[in-house]
Design a protein around this motif. Structure first.
Motif, PDB file in Angstrom:
ATOM      1  N   ARG A 181      -9.066 -13.021  25.288  1.00 28.82           N
ATOM      2  CA  ARG A 181      -8.437 -14.338  25.215  1.00 28.82           C
ATOM      3  C   ARG A 181      -7.935 -14.800  26.582  1.00 28.82           C
ATOM      4  N   ILE A 182      -8.738 -14.549  27.579  1.00 29.59           N
ATOM      5  CA  ILE A 182      -8.443 -15.004  28.934  1.00 29.59           C
ATOM      6  C   ILE A 182      -9.092 -16.368  29.152  1.00 29.59           C
ATOM      7  N   LYS A 183      -8.297 -17.322  29.591  1.00 28.87           N
ATOM      8  CA  LYS A 183      -8.848 -18.631  29.930  1.00 28.87           C
ATOM      9  C   LYS A 183      -9.494 -18.542  31.312  1.00 28.87           C
ATOM     10  N   TYR A 184     -10.688 -19.068  31.437  1.00 26.53           N
ATOM     11  CA  TYR A 184     -11.375 -18.959  32.717  1.00 26.53           C
ATOM     12  C   TYR A 184     -12.112 -20.248  33.061  1.00 26.53           C
ATOM     13  N   VAL A 185     -12.207 -20.479  34.360  1.00 25.86           N
ATOM     14  CA  VAL A 185     -12.979 -21.607  34.889  1.00 25.86           C
ATOM     15  C   VAL A 185     -13.888 -21.060  35.977  1.00 25.86           C
ATOM     16  N   SER A 212     -23.274 -17.991  43.408  1.00 27.85           N
ATOM     17  CA  SER A 212     -24.113 -17.932  44.608  1.00 27.85           C
ATOM     18  C   SER A 212     -24.906 -16.637  44.635  1.00 27.85           C
ATOM     19  N   LYS A 213     -25.875 -16.613  45.518  1.00 25.79           N
ATOM     20  CA  LYS A 213     -26.696 -15.429  45.729  1.00 25.79           C
ATOM     21  C   LYS A 213     -26.209 -14.738  46.992  1.00 25.79           C
ATOM     22  N   ARG A 214     -25.954 -13.446  46.880  1.00 26.20           N
ATOM     23  CA  ARG A 214     -25.411 -12.690  48.001  1.00 26.20           C
ATOM     24  C   ARG A 214     -26.140 -11.360  48.115  1.00 26.20           C
ATOM     25  N   ALA A 215     -26.969 -11.250  49.140  1.00 28.28           N
ATOM     26  CA  ALA A 215     -27.729 -10.012  49.377  1.00 28.28           C
ATOM     27  C   ALA A 215     -28.482  -9.580  48.117  1.00 28.28           C
ATOM     28  N   ARG A 216     -29.253 -10.523  47.543  1.00 21.73           N
ATOM     29  CA  ARG A 216     -30.051 -10.272  46.341  1.00 21.73           C
ATOM     30  C   ARG A 216     -29.201  -9.899  45.125  1.00 21.73           C
ATOM     31  N   ARG A 217     -27.943 -10.323  45.157  1.00 20.12           N
ATOM     32  CA  ARG A 217     -27.045 -10.086  44.032  1.00 20.12           C
ATOM     33  C   ARG A 217     -26.370 -11.394  43.641  1.00 20.12           C
ATOM     34  N   LEU A 218     -25.996 -11.476  42.384  1.00 22.30           N
ATOM     35  CA  LEU A 218     -25.316 -12.662  41.874  1.00 22.30           C
ATOM     36  C   LEU A 218     -23.826 -12.541  42.169  1.00 22.30           C
ATOM     37  N   SER A 219     -23.264 -13.567  42.793  1.00 26.64           N
ATOM     38  CA  SER A 219     -21.829 -13.610  43.096  1.00 26.64           C
ATOM     39  C   SER A 219     -21.205 -14.789  42.373  1.00 26.64           C
ATOM     40  N   VAL A 220     -20.072 -14.541  41.738  1.00 24.28           N
ATOM     41  CA  VAL A 220     -19.406 -15.576  40.953  1.00 24.28           C
ATOM     42  C   VAL A 220     -17.904 -15.543  41.248  1.00 24.28           C
ATOM     43  N   VAL A 221     -17.308 -16.733  41.275  1.00 24.69           N
ATOM     44  CA  VAL A 221     -15.860 -16.863  41.446  1.00 24.69           C
ATOM     45  C   VAL A 221     -15.289 -17.541  40.210  1.00 24.69           C
ATOM     46  N   PHE A 222     -14.320 -16.866  39.564  1.00 24.57           N
ATOM     47  CA  PHE A 222     -13.635 -17.404  38.396  1.00 24.57           C
ATOM     48  C   PHE A 222     -12.160 -17.616  38.719  1.00 24.57           C
ATOM     49  N   GLU A 223     -11.571 -18.592  38.053  1.00 23.09           N
ATOM     50  CA  GLU A 223     -10.111 -18.720  38.028  1.00 23.09           C
ATOM     51  C   GLU A 223      -9.652 -18.303  36.638  1.00 23.09           C
ATOM     52  N   LEU A 224      -8.893 -17.211  36.573  1.00 19.83           N
ATOM     53  CA  LEU A 224      -8.459 -16.646  35.303  1.00 19.83           C
ATOM     54  C   LEU A 224      -7.000 -16.974  35.043  1.00 19.83           C
ATOM     55  N   THR A 225      -6.674 -17.211  33.770  1.00 22.04           N
ATOM     56  CA  THR A 225      -5.294 -17.471  33.360  1.00 22.04           C
ATOM     57  C   THR A 225      -4.983 -16.649  32.117  1.00 22.04           C
ATOM     58  N   ALA A 226      -3.926 -15.819  32.235  1.00 20.66           N
ATOM     59  CA  ALA A 226      -3.484 -14.985  31.114  1.00 20.66           C
ATOM     60  C   ALA A 226      -2.155 -14.364  31.511  1.00 20.66           C
ATOM     61  N   ASP A 227      -1.574 -13.540  30.623  1.00 20.20           N
ATOM     62  CA  ASP A 227      -0.374 -12.820  31.008  1.00 20.20           C
ATOM     63  C   ASP A 227      -0.762 -11.597  31.828  1.00 20.20           C
ATOM     64  N   ARG A 228       0.200 -11.029  32.550  1.00 22.53           N
ATOM     65  CA  ARG A 228      -0.089  -9.925  33.471  1.00 22.53           C
ATOM     66  C   ARG A 228      -0.696  -8.722  32.761  1.00 22.53           C
ATOM     67  N   LYS A 229      -0.185  -8.363  31.583  1.00 20.35           N
ATOM     68  CA  LYS A 229      -0.678  -7.194  30.869  1.00 20.35           C
ATOM     69  C   LYS A 229      -2.138  -7.356  30.483  1.00 20.35           C
ATOM     70  N   THR A 230      -2.506  -8.542  30.027  1.00 16.09           N
ATOM     71  CA  THR A 230      -3.896  -8.803  29.635  1.00 16.09           C
ATOM     72  C   THR A 230      -4.828  -8.697  30.835  1.00 16.09           C
ATOM     73  N   LEU A 231      -4.426  -9.266  31.961  1.00 18.65           N
ATOM     74  CA  LEU A 231      -5.269  -9.194  33.157  1.00 18.65           C
ATOM     75  C   LEU A 231      -5.419  -7.755  33.653  1.00 18.65           C
ATOM     76  N   GLN A 232      -4.373  -6.959  33.524  1.00 21.33           N
ATOM     77  CA  GLN A 232      -4.472  -5.555  33.911  1.00 21.33           C
ATOM     78  C   GLN A 232      -5.444  -4.796  33.023  1.00 21.33           C
ATOM     79  N   GLN A 233      -5.409  -5.067  31.727  1.00 19.62           N
ATOM     80  CA  GLN A 233      -6.347  -4.419  30.801  1.00 19.62           C
ATOM     81  C   GLN A 233      -7.783  -4.824  31.117  1.00 19.62           C
ATOM     82  N   PHE A 234      -7.981  -6.097  31.395  1.00 24.37           N
ATOM     83  CA  PHE A 234      -9.314  -6.584  31.750  1.00 24.37           C
ATOM     84  C   PHE A 234      -9.780  -5.961  33.059  1.00 24.37           C
ATOM     85  N   ASN A 235      -8.877  -5.813  33.986  1.00 24.92           N
ATOM     86  CA  ASN A 235      -9.201  -5.189  35.267  1.00 24.92           C
ATOM     87  C   ASN A 235      -9.664  -3.747  35.075  1.00 24.92           C
TER      88      ASN A 235
END
Length: 214
Positions: A166-170, A175-198
């Motif tokens: 239940r993390i809100k993301y944008v 982009s392509k980076r050294a033949r790899r897919l690179s993505v930037v997200f802005e995540l919004t959640a409480d600290r505990k949830t983000l730590q678990q996701f990490n």
């Protein structure tokens, strides 16, 4: 002609050192780039220029304006910007505030100078705890991810993981980076949830690397 400082000037210098020390100790305790000596010297320097301006004719406003300009250069020197975030803004604001405190002492508003120093320390200390409490409930971080290959299915799988938590993301960039897919997200959640996701991302085989920026 020999110049000797007046008693009021000596009082202003003493109040300036005391006021700068109150803020400087807090900055030194938190191990900031502008520590105790730097903050005291900035405050004292602003006081010295303000005192000097009183002995000139019609120069008060010009010297005060130059103090603000000079402090702007010092403040800019402690601001650091990387790809996704800006650091050092609080330290720059403290430098700007301390210059004002020093100018107040130089003018002779000793009570104002000391009061502003105490208020500044309260804002830096107490409000920091308020921010910490808010982050436990609501936290926004920029997440930079590099996948192992260009398979977009991995990106969709990561989105499902975020939905599960239940993390809100944008999605900001892809982009392509050294033949790899690179993505930037802005995540919004409480600290505990983000730590678990990490912790989960560390075990995802299709994620090559990731890091956060505030």
């Amino acid at each position: 002609m020999e110049f000797l400082p007046e008693n009021n000037d000596l009082v202003a210098i003493g109040v300036s050192v005391l006021s700068g020390s109150l803020v400087g100790l807090e900055r030194e305790y938190k191990n900031k780039s502008a520590g105790f000596r730097t903050i005291v010297l900035i405050c004292l320097g602003a006081t010295a220029f303000t005192i000097a301006s009183r002995y000139g004719v019609g120069s008060d406003d010009r010297i005060a304006a130059n103090i603000i300009t000079g402090i702007g250069f010092i403040g800019a020197g402690v601001i650091f910007k990387d790809k996704f975030s800006v650091m050092g803004l609080t330290t720059a604001a403290v430098i700007w505030m301390v210059a004002g405190i020093g100018m107040a002492a130089g003018i002779g508003y000793y009570g104002l100078s000391l009061s502003l120093s105490v208020i500044t320390v309260v804002v830096l200390s107490v409000f920091n705890k308020v921010e910490g409490a808010m982050e436990r409930l609501f936290l926004t971080r920029t997440l930079f991810i590099v996948f192992q290959d260009m398979d977009v299915n991995n990106l969709e799988e990561l989105k499902r993981q975020m939905d599960k938590h239940r993390i809100k993301y944008v999605r900001k960039t892809v982009s392509k980076r050294a033949r790899r897919l690179s993505v930037v997200f802005e995540l919004t959640a409480d600290r505990k949830t983000l730590q678990q996701f990490n912790n989960e991302m560390m075990n995802l085989s299709y994620v090559e690397e990731f890091y956060y920026n505030s």
